[in-house]
Design an enzyme around this catalytic site. Sequence first.
Site, mmCIF file in Angstrom:
data_model
loop_
_atom_site.group_PDB
_atom_site.id
_atom_site.type_symbol
_atom_site.label_atom_id
_atom_site.label_comp_id
_atom_site.label_asym_id
_atom_site.label_seq_id
_atom_site.Cartn_x
_atom_site.Cartn_y
_atom_site.Cartn_z
ATOM 1 N N ASP A 82 0.812 -1.208 0.000
ATOM 2 C CA ASP A 82 0.000 0.000 0.000
ATOM 3 C C ASP A 82 0.852 1.267 0.000
ATOM 4 O O ASP A 82 2.072 1.214 0.201
ATOM 5 C CB ASP A 82 -0.960 0.006 1.204
ATOM 6 C CG ASP A 82 -0.280 -0.427 2.501
ATOM 7 O OD1 ASP A 82 0.945 -0.234 2.621
ATOM 8 O OD2 ASP A 82 -0.978 -0.945 3.384
ATOM 9 N N ASN A 153 -7.124 -2.390 14.277
ATOM 10 C CA ASN A 153 -8.520 -2.666 13.920
ATOM 11 C C ASN A 153 -8.642 -3.927 13.053
ATOM 12 O O ASN A 153 -9.701 -4.200 12.509
ATOM 13 C CB ASN A 153 -9.126 -1.467 13.181
ATOM 14 C CG ASN A 153 -8.364 -1.144 11.901
ATOM 15 O OD1 ASN A 153 -7.476 -1.880 11.497
ATOM 16 N ND2 ASN A 153 -8.714 -0.046 11.257
ATOM 17 N N HIS A 155 -6.935 -4.532 10.261
ATOM 18 C CA HIS A 155 -6.672 -4.383 8.817
ATOM 19 C C HIS A 155 -5.409 -5.138 8.404
ATOM 20 O O HIS A 155 -4.491 -5.335 9.186
ATOM 21 C CB HIS A 155 -6.636 -2.908 8.382
ATOM 22 C CG HIS A 155 -5.420 -2.130 8.771
ATOM 23 N ND1 HIS A 155 -5.430 -0.754 8.876
ATOM 24 C CD2 HIS A 155 -4.142 -2.500 9.073
ATOM 25 C CE1 HIS A 155 -4.224 -0.331 9.210
ATOM 26 N NE2 HIS A 155 -3.432 -1.372 9.334
ATOM 27 N N GLU A 160 -9.410 -1.924 5.371
ATOM 28 C CA GLU A 160 -9.989 -1.547 6.659
ATOM 29 C C GLU A 160 -11.241 -2.382 6.937
ATOM 30 O O GLU A 160 -11.774 -3.029 6.025
ATOM 31 C CB GLU A 160 -10.340 -0.055 6.633
ATOM 32 C CG GLU A 160 -9.165 0.868 6.324
ATOM 33 C CD GLU A 160 -8.167 1.019 7.481
ATOM 34 O OE1 GLU A 160 -8.048 0.088 8.312
ATOM 35 O OE2 GLU A 160 -7.487 2.064 7.541
HETATM 36 P P1 PGA Z 1 2.569 -1.258 12.523
HETATM 37 O O1 PGA Z 1 1.356 -1.278 11.496
HETATM 38 O O2 PGA Z 1 3.503 -2.308 12.041
HETATM 39 O O3 PGA Z 1 3.156 0.108 12.411
HETATM 40 O O4 PGA Z 1 1.983 -1.559 13.855
HETATM 41 C C1 PGA Z 1 0.875 -2.506 11.089
HETATM 42 C C2 PGA Z 1 -0.299 -2.317 10.161
HETATM 43 O O5 PGA Z 1 -1.007 -1.309 10.305
HETATM 44 O O6 PGA Z 1 -0.510 -3.170 9.296
#
Ligand code: PGA
Length: 264
Positions: A82, A153, A155, A160
Site C-alpha cells: 500500500d 482494527n 486491517h 480496513e
Molecule cells: P505497525 O502497522 O507495524 O506500524 O503496527 C501494522 C499495520 O497497520 O498493518
Amino acid sequence: MPIKISKHIQTKAPSLFPDADQASVYTAQQIAELIHQKQREGNQVTLGLATGNTPKKVYQELIRLHKNEGLSFQNVITFNLDEYYPIGPDNDQSYTYFMRHNLFDHIDIQQENIYIPQTNSTPQEVAKYCQAYEDKIAEYGGLDLQLLGIGRNGHIGFNEPGSSFASTTRLVNLHPLTREDAIAQFGTIDKVPHQAISIGIHTIMQAKRILLLALGERKSEIMNKALSGEISVDIPASILQTMSQVEYILDQEAAVLIQEEDRV
Ligand code: PGA
C-alpha cells in the site's frame, strides 16, 4: 525453532517467540530460504512486502544476511501492499521512502523489480492504475510470499474493517484508528492522509504463502480476535483463519491473550 501452541480454529498454530527480535529473525529466515530455493531452481521470486513498525527488524535481518552472508536479491521482484494517497515518492512519510531507507538502498535488488503503488494518478485515473498494479502481480504469476502486519482494527494492508474479501487493488478511505496510529509518522492528525491505495484482500489471499507478523502488547487484543473470533469483514485479518498457507508469527507480548485462553 518456534514454540507451537495448538489451536483448533486456524489451520496452523501460531509460531511464538520470546521477543520481537527472535520473531523478526525467524521471519527473515523464512523469506531468505524461499529466495535461496528459487535461486537453486533458477527462478525469480515474487514477494509482497509491508511497511510500518512491524517489519523493520525483518528488513534489518535481511540486510544483514545480504551484507554478511551473501544473500542476493537479484532474482527478487517485490510488490508493496500500500501507499498513502496522494503522497510524493520523495516525501519522507511515503512508503516508497520507507522501503528505500529500510531495505532497498541496502541490498542488491534490481530497481526495475520494485513495485510500490504510486499515487500520482488523478482520482479519475486511479482505478485504471490500480488494475494495472493488479495485472502486473498476475503477470509474475502472483505473489510467492506475502509479508503482513496487522492494524489494531484488524486491517491487513490498508483493507480496513468492512472491506470485501473479494477486493482487489483500489483506492481506500483510511479508518480513524489507522489515521490515529499514523500521527507518530506525520506529526499531527490533520497531516495524515485520508486515503491510500491498497492491494485487496483477494489479492493477498492469492499469495502462495502468507506470513503475518504481530509484535508487542498493543497487538494482543486484535490478534486474539483475528485468530479465534468469528470470520467477519469487521476484522479483515479473520479471513486468514480459513487459509492453510498462512503462518502467524507472534512475540510473547502479542500472544499474551491467546496463551491465556489456551491454558483454560
Ligand atoms: P505497525 O502497522 O507495524 O506500524 O503496527 C501494522 C499495520 O497497520 O498493518
